[in-house]
Motif scaffolding. Sequence first.
Motif, PDB file in Angstrom:
ATOM      1  N   ASP A 102       0.770  -1.661  -0.255  1.00 11.56           N
ATOM      2  CA  ASP A 102      -0.131  -0.355   0.031  1.00 11.56           C
ATOM      3  C   ASP A 102       0.503   1.448  -0.202  1.00 11.56           C
ATOM      4  O   ASP A 102       0.692   2.006  -0.755  1.00 11.56           O
ATOM      5  CB  ASP A 102      -0.910  -0.077   1.001  1.00 11.56           C
ATOM      6  N   ALA A 138       2.045   2.073  -3.363  1.00 10.21           N
ATOM      7  CA  ALA A 138       0.917   2.743  -4.643  1.00 10.21           C
ATOM      8  C   ALA A 138       1.409   2.806  -5.644  1.00 10.21           C
ATOM      9  O   ALA A 138       1.173   3.670  -6.633  1.00 10.21           O
ATOM     10  CB  ALA A 138       0.943   4.023  -3.900  1.00 10.21           C
ATOM     11  N   ASP A 177      -0.889  -3.321  -4.866  1.00  8.78           N
ATOM     12  CA  ASP A 177      -1.868  -3.614  -3.274  1.00  8.78           C
ATOM     13  C   ASP A 177      -3.025  -3.508  -3.487  1.00  8.78           C
ATOM     14  O   ASP A 177      -3.286  -4.943  -2.372  1.00  8.78           O
ATOM     15  CB  ASP A 177      -1.767  -2.022  -2.880  1.00  8.78           C
TER      16      ASP A 177
END
Length: 196
Positions: free
Chosen positions: A117, A120, A125
């Motif tokens: 996450d 990005a 993710d």
Amino acid sequence: MTDSKTRARGADKRRRLMAATARVLHQQGVERTTIADIAHAAEVPVGNVYYYFKTKDELIRAALSEHADHLARLTGELDRLPDPLERLKALVGAWVGQRDVAARYGCPTGTLAVELDKRAEGGIDAEAGDLIRSLLDWVERQFRELGLPGPGDLAITFVGAYQGMSLLANALRDPDIMTREGDRLIRWLDSLPESR
């Protein structure tokens, strides 16, 4: 060497790379892991890695696939138990059985999801989130079979408890947290109205 033997060796090498990727990413994290680390863990020459996986993102996807396969095998075994409450308790037992690994590295899927996450990049993710969603879905089915109201919310509480105890065990390097919190989770399951 026959084509079938060559294919079998190639499939074995790919499988070893996938397993090594999942293990090394769990132990070192995405950013600290190099292709050479994975090749070494898989006992494969570094150049061979690129034959099977062109990018680090492909290796990360391979690790996610490895985690998904592990989850499918585990839930498949648990599904053989006749009672959904026993399935959930057995899942807690499996988690607690990995307490030393959790204390050292955290939850393999949870830590990978958090790390991805932060990158990005490439939508990986979301793929990690999909893996956690499949665990939530399986747990929710167990609560639904028990006839409990709000099975989705119960699944969030259950899986959240696991993620929390994994995180705390890792942060404090204390595997006993997994044991104590696993026992608490079992008591919580036993206290649910329909599970008595």
